[in-house]
Write an enzyme that holds these catalytic residues in place. Sequence first.
Site, PDB file in Angstrom:
ATOM      1  N   GLU A  67     -17.276  42.047  67.344  1.00 58.29           N
ATOM      2  CA  GLU A  67     -18.032  41.629  66.159  1.00 58.29           C
ATOM      3  C   GLU A  67     -19.520  41.941  66.234  1.00 58.29           C
ATOM      4  O   GLU A  67     -20.141  42.291  65.226  1.00 58.29           O
ATOM      5  CB  GLU A  67     -17.825  40.133  65.879  1.00 58.29           C
ATOM      6  CG  GLU A  67     -16.518  39.800  65.182  1.00 58.29           C
ATOM      7  CD  GLU A  67     -15.326  39.744  66.128  1.00 58.29           C
ATOM      8  OE1 GLU A  67     -15.532  39.843  67.349  1.00 58.29           O
ATOM      9  OE2 GLU A  67     -14.187  39.600  65.636  1.00 58.29           O
ATOM     10  N   HIS A 134     -10.443  29.160  62.329  1.00 57.03           N
ATOM     11  CA  HIS A 134     -10.314  30.177  61.277  1.00 57.03           C
ATOM     12  C   HIS A 134     -10.581  29.620  59.881  1.00 57.03           C
ATOM     13  O   HIS A 134     -10.292  30.279  58.895  1.00 57.03           O
ATOM     14  CB  HIS A 134      -8.901  30.779  61.258  1.00 57.03           C
ATOM     15  CG  HIS A 134      -8.562  31.656  62.419  1.00 57.03           C
ATOM     16  ND1 HIS A 134      -8.346  31.173  63.678  1.00 57.03           N
ATOM     17  CD2 HIS A 134      -8.397  32.999  62.510  1.00 57.03           C
ATOM     18  CE1 HIS A 134      -8.050  32.172  64.492  1.00 57.03           C
ATOM     19  NE2 HIS A 134      -8.081  33.293  63.812  1.00 57.03           N
TER      20      HIS A 134
END
Lengths: 333, 325
Positions: A67, A134
């Site tokens: 990321e 999440h």
Amino acid sequence: MTAVETPTRSLKFWQGINQALVEEMERDERVVLVGEDVGRPGGPYGVTRGLRDRFGDLRVRDTPISEAVLVGLGVGGAAVGLRPVVEIMFFDFAMIAMDQIVNQAAKYRYFSGASMPLTIRTMCGAGGPNGAQHSQNFEAWYCTVPGLKVVMPSNAADAKGLLKSAIRDDDPVLFIETLGLLPARREVPQEDDFLLPLGVADTRRAGSDVTVVAIGRLVDRALAAAERLEQEDGISVEVIDPRTLAPLDAETILASVRRTGRLVVAQEATSPFSFASEVFALAVESCLSELKAPPVRVASPFVNVPTPVPLAEARAPGVDDVVAAVRTTMREA
Amino acid sequence: MAELKTPVAPATGSARTTSRGRYRLMRLSRRFEETAHEQFGDGQVPGPLHLSIGQEAVAVGGCAALRKTDAVLSTHRGHHHCLAKGAAPDRLMAELLGRTTGYSRGRGGSMHVAIPALGLLGTNGIVGGGIPIATGAAYGMQAQGRDDVTVCFFGEGATGAGVFGEALNVAALWRLPLIFVCENNQYVELTPQEIHVAGEIWRRGESYGIPGVRVDGNDVNAVADAVGDAVARARGGGGPTLVEAVTYRWFGHYAGDRAAYRDDDEVNAWRANDPLVRAGAALDPAERAALDAEVEKEISAALAFAQQSAVTGPEAIALDHYAAA
């Protein structure tokens, strides 16, 4: 009224995003899309399907699970002439790239005077079965960063028009989509230049008794609550969706609060130090004397998100919570 | 000292600058920093100062083969990279002295200089922070079909950051026109590299298939040759290279750090191996003296420019956060 009819199509939220990406990539070859699984698979939920076939591997690139470098691809790419869209699969993963977002992208103009036309798309997993890593709503964190813009659309049409504007914007924009909204349909304008300006709120429903400012999944819930309150209590609720959280359209929100004298802010995030807290602060600073009752926050309890959807939905604020909050503000003298 | 992991094509870029040009730029960098150091001692630098004195050959050699449209990512210790990529000494000095004419209007200081028009995409206050950006710049060049390259300077301390591994992987997968230049000055902030670095840095790319080379970082020509080879390969679509240039930080981590954690003998041995003296040895003494005199004039003018510029005031704080509406 003789307004020319704008052609529209009923699209799901994800299709609005997809259409915005296609149109902007057709329009400007500097626009590229990089992210995990965005290319061949078309995204874990299909949001970017078809783009790689249409625009090729160089402009639609699958990245490793990296990321920080993924956002760096956008920062560096923007610095040498691209207008990158980088996708961080889930909003929670943005924390891994925080240095690139906060210390690098958001400060580039301050250091150099130059543009940083970077769009960081990400998806909050609220409404899905993916649990505590999440599904979090940390949008407020990013709103504390000078140099960054934060957009959080609540429906397909706004998603399309705001994403197109974000891509054309010369500053870094964090664009937060929501998993639970992806299948939701709305009529979406189909002309190429359907742009919605960043920093402008949308008054989704006009009303005179209470102002409800809602974001993300709470917008539809606030609209449903307003309908019910009208029918059951005869209360007239104004629902405002800011759409862009930073910069926030305080003017529209405060004008409404001054008119109604009552404020409810509804969000999926937890309350402490949140978007709702900021709206309260604005109201207190600007129009305390015009408030007829203490404002009320509708938010998730200060606990983690459970994985099974029924439990996650039990945690999330719903229509009943908005109805109750509005009734509370109406009971106060 | 140079060891080649993978044989590479003969140098092509090294002829772009002369011994004279390299020496002059190194001398400029040395005198720039000595002057900034004095200004710091006089309380005229309103921010931290990380000196690269002793490391000039890495920046000058590392940028020797670069064009203006190539990109460089630098670090918290980056004045020499800025000057080697073409930054004007006067505006850079003005930045360090907190003046309105500085590259960031005197608000950023030495760790926050970015000059996109020169391809200098930033010094950086975050160790390793430039590595992902360099990867993106190289991707951007590739996506636009340019034959430009990106050189990413970082210290051995940054090899401990996760982004280094991420970037090696992406650069190798995509054959990016990216040259990783690890400027190993042997001290990671206040501790020696043995505390921080396992194994050999120049071999970090091996399993990714990225050629690695270690060079004498105090030999400007050796650095220029190694990086020049890598640049030529990258321009031709041959992908990334990792160059470890071994050098030494003469001063402490920051101006004011007396570096009491080091041996005098060690420091003196490295000072005797001065990259500037080595670069100057190639020149006729008279020519060298003439260049030194030129540099003195340039540095005096840079300092005067900075001192005569207005001190940046609070009215500049809010500028340059968003595009003008």
